[in-house]
Design a protein around this motif. Sequence first.
Motif, PDB file in Angstrom:
ATOM      1  N   VAL A 103      49.897  43.383  45.983  1.00  0.00           N
ATOM      2  CA  VAL A 103      49.028  44.072  45.014  1.00  0.00           C
ATOM      3  C   VAL A 103      47.695  44.444  45.678  1.00  0.00           C
ATOM      4  O   VAL A 103      47.206  45.572  45.524  1.00  0.00           O
ATOM      5  CB  VAL A 103      48.798  43.213  43.743  1.00  0.00           C
ATOM      6  CG1 VAL A 103      47.649  43.757  42.904  1.00  0.00           C
ATOM      7  CG2 VAL A 103      50.074  43.156  42.897  1.00  0.00           C
ATOM      8  N   LEU A 104      47.105  43.514  46.455  1.00  0.00           N
ATOM      9  CA  LEU A 104      45.849  43.805  47.156  1.00  0.00           C
ATOM     10  C   LEU A 104      46.038  44.976  48.124  1.00  0.00           C
ATOM     11  O   LEU A 104      45.194  45.876  48.221  1.00  0.00           O
ATOM     12  CB  LEU A 104      45.365  42.584  47.932  1.00  0.00           C
ATOM     13  CG  LEU A 104      44.792  41.451  47.074  1.00  0.00           C
ATOM     14  CD1 LEU A 104      44.411  40.275  47.966  1.00  0.00           C
ATOM     15  CD2 LEU A 104      43.576  41.921  46.282  1.00  0.00           C
ATOM     16  N   LEU A 152      48.291  47.374  47.926  1.00  0.00           N
ATOM     17  CA  LEU A 152      48.448  48.629  47.168  1.00  0.00           C
ATOM     18  C   LEU A 152      47.102  49.094  46.618  1.00  0.00           C
ATOM     19  O   LEU A 152      46.853  50.298  46.486  1.00  0.00           O
ATOM     20  CB  LEU A 152      49.449  48.444  46.033  1.00  0.00           C
ATOM     21  CG  LEU A 152      50.891  48.200  46.470  1.00  0.00           C
ATOM     22  CD1 LEU A 152      51.769  47.918  45.246  1.00  0.00           C
ATOM     23  CD2 LEU A 152      51.443  49.385  47.246  1.00  0.00           C
ATOM     24  N   MET A 153      46.211  48.139  46.285  1.00  0.00           N
ATOM     25  CA  MET A 153      44.876  48.480  45.798  1.00  0.00           C
ATOM     26  C   MET A 153      44.113  49.263  46.864  1.00  0.00           C
ATOM     27  O   MET A 153      43.376  50.198  46.547  1.00  0.00           O
ATOM     28  CB  MET A 153      44.127  47.198  45.431  1.00  0.00           C
ATOM     29  CG  MET A 153      42.809  47.418  44.744  1.00  0.00           C
ATOM     30  SD  MET A 153      42.338  45.958  43.791  1.00  0.00           S
ATOM     31  CE  MET A 153      41.805  44.863  45.089  1.00  0.00           C
ATOM     32  N   ALA A 154      44.303  48.883  48.131  1.00  0.00           N
ATOM     33  CA  ALA A 154      43.657  49.613  49.229  1.00  0.00           C
ATOM     34  C   ALA A 154      44.292  50.993  49.405  1.00  0.00           C
ATOM     35  O   ALA A 154      43.598  52.002  49.559  1.00  0.00           O
ATOM     36  CB  ALA A 154      43.745  48.802  50.524  1.00  0.00           C
ATOM     37  N   ALA A 175      45.883  52.832  47.158  1.00  0.00           N
ATOM     38  CA  ALA A 175      45.577  53.702  46.022  1.00  0.00           C
ATOM     39  C   ALA A 175      44.123  54.147  46.021  1.00  0.00           C
ATOM     40  O   ALA A 175      43.740  55.058  45.284  1.00  0.00           O
ATOM     41  CB  ALA A 175      45.906  52.987  44.706  1.00  0.00           C
ATOM     42  N   PHE A 176      43.296  53.485  46.855  1.00  0.00           N
ATOM     43  CA  PHE A 176      41.876  53.862  46.941  1.00  0.00           C
ATOM     44  C   PHE A 176      41.686  55.082  47.847  1.00  0.00           C
ATOM     45  O   PHE A 176      40.669  55.783  47.747  1.00  0.00           O
ATOM     46  CB  PHE A 176      41.070  52.668  47.471  1.00  0.00           C
ATOM     47  CG  PHE A 176      39.585  52.757  47.222  1.00  0.00           C
ATOM     48  CD1 PHE A 176      39.061  52.453  45.973  1.00  0.00           C
ATOM     49  CD2 PHE A 176      38.706  53.147  48.228  1.00  0.00           C
ATOM     50  CE1 PHE A 176      37.688  52.532  45.730  1.00  0.00           C
ATOM     51  CE2 PHE A 176      37.333  53.227  47.993  1.00  0.00           C
ATOM     52  CZ  PHE A 176      36.822  52.923  46.746  1.00  0.00           C
TER      53      PHE A 176
END
Lengths: 201, 201, 201, 201
Positions: free
Chosen positions: D80-81, D83-85, D87-88
């Motif tokens: 998840v972390l 993917l957070m990067a 998607a940024f």
Amino acid sequence: VETTRLETFSDGVFAIAVTLLILEVRVDRSGSLAHDLVAAWPSYLAYVISFLTIGIIWVNHHTVFGQIGRVDRTFLFVNVLFLMAVAFIPFPTSLIAEHLGEEEATPAAFTYGLTLTVTAVCFSALWFYAVRAKLLRSDADPATVAGISRSYLPGAPLYLTATLLALVLPNLSVAMYAGIALFYVVESSIFGRKVVEGGRS
Amino acid sequence: VETTRLETFSDGVFAIAVTLLILEVRVDRSGSLAHDLVAAWPSYLAYVISFLTIGIIWVNHHTVFGQIGRVDRTFLFVNVLFLMAVAFIPFPTSLIAEHLGEEEATPAAFTYGLTLTVTAVCFSALWFYAVRAKLLRSDADPATVAGISRSYLPGAPLYLTATLLALVLPNLSVAMYAGIALFYVVESSIFGRKVVEGGRS
Amino acid sequence: VETTRLETFSDGVFAIAVTLLILEVRVDRSGSLAHDLVAAWPSYLAYVISFLTIGIIWVNHHTVFGQIGRVDRTFLFVNVLFLMAVAFIPFPTSLIAEHLGEEEATPAAFTYGLTLTVTAVCFSALWFYAVRAKLLRSDADPATVAGISRSYLPGAPLYLTATLLALVLPNLSVAMYAGIALFYVVESSIFGRKVVEGGRS
Amino acid sequence: VETTRLETFSDGVFAIAVTLLILEVRVDRSGSLAHDLVAAWPSYLAYVISFLTIGIIWVNHHTVFGQIGRVDRTFLFVNVLFLMAVAFIPFPTSLIAEHLGEEEATPAAFTYGLTLTVTAVCFSALWFYAVRAKLLRSDADPATVAGISRSYLPGAPLYLTATLLALVLPNLSVAMYAGIALFYVVESSIFGRKVVEGGRS
């Protein structure tokens, strides 16, 4: 398993590109809402042409992957390049939506055509690479393979013609993009009624 | 396998169309933020009606595909046309969000209804084409098939009625769109408790 | 098969909602770009909190569906309502991004909390409906089922508390949303190292 | 089954992040449309670099998951972390699109590089956690595992170098982001022609 994941990713890009098109449908306010909604017809037309065109590309991608038995890294990257062209389509669509019927229709129609030409070239590259690198499934039907190879030849030159036509007659060029999409859908629906697959069971 | 990919693509479009609806929820600033958030209620209402409506269409698409055994190219393109109507829904939703309760509610509610009517017509076309072209699975239950055929008849005329109602009473028309969605959800939840499927195992 | 399609649709909404969050990260220009990028920190914070929160909800949805053996129409619609709440999260996230640290932080933090509270209520409803309607798989582990039931009880009251806190101390309320997400991630990572599943083979 | 759902969610985020990039391609109007379309070249360049970079990350994620046999909760959250990067990335891409070649290129190129560095760190963390927590499949090939471990070492330092370079020579820094992507694609296509998988049959 891996081909499945490649298809999932590709289908995701197709589905998102096609659905993002609606964000480019906008109403410029100048008179009553009813009037402005009618005046926004180039938006709707651009939406329909691009949606159909991406829909057709999706159906063809689907047909091609039915013949692929394995993939290598080069194939993965050619597919990424191809998706990069597909995902670009909403941008020139917004140009058509805004400028069709106006003085500046030429650069809009030209950019649109250039994008579709590049998309067609990448799609052909994907297929011919798969054939040459022997990525087809061992039980691929030679007639189907020959049919796909033949049917992808006219795409790029047709779109290139429409692109160059945009330099002198942008409206006719847009009509040609619409015509290519409609022709394909109608032709497929009449001659392509044979069953495509065996289904879910 | 191929039906699966068709469903993945369709589900992608449903999921994206439904999630893009939030981009149309906006606050017009005129007073305090608390006041403006309350004044934006038509945005929330439009979001809820469209989300439920697309959710219901998704559930029905799901039911229909449970009976499909194979697909042909015509079916693929009717499905593309249907998805083109579904993906269009965020646009009239934004019109409702902006103009409900205002003077120009009529063209907003009319465009919304027209989109849902076209969606209902395309969905019926998808189903009746599948029945006529004998694409149903060989073990399809005749009672379920007859039930689906019967249940899709009222959709298009109902939405057409609400669309025409928008010409004189736009607020009542929007209430009717909400009512159709709510009725379907409640009716399904009470009478449709029978188990839909056998699950993942 | 059908549970798979429900999960695909749900995962699509999760993935899109989480990725759309980036569209709310914007830089308001007032000084140099370097300065404005630093001043936009509430945007980044709101992005991180919402991304983690939706990520956690996704992990939990995943855990719940591991115990579901079959679904009925009511369950489908409760899931649609739940997804409607999840897909709404980008809107209050943009309110936080714009108003945190400002005078109008209270309505922003309140709306954010209300959305998370409704999401938690819908998620509990989904689970308790599945238990009551006997939709669990026949081989569901009673200890796991009891554990899930227990672990979903505190969600809604916790978020409701943070929501009400927003009325007096909006910054503390946002800190609480961040704290709940962080606590869950850290706690899960330390105590939840047991293997979740048997993998792909 | 569960690894599949994790991959579906991840692929959804990749596909959406990559397709959202087109929303950052915009034409600032100042002269004729033809002129402005040419002047928007930093938009196209930023689109191509970010699309290729995310495409490469997707191909690598794909390679890594081919070796994963099971997942635990910690792994889910590290993913998840990560993917957070990913998607940024559209956010700093829009900064590059707007500011490349201008005076304020430095903070744009720096933010872009920082995002890619964090993405590379999270990706390495994902892989090394999987190795240390013994999540690899029992039949994982030691040579492949060692190869992956080796090939992820240079990513983060390379991006960090380009990020720091942005402080003095932002244009060269952007050329380096493009160069890393191009090098990887070309190198993979030449040396990576060995077949990746056994395909769909």
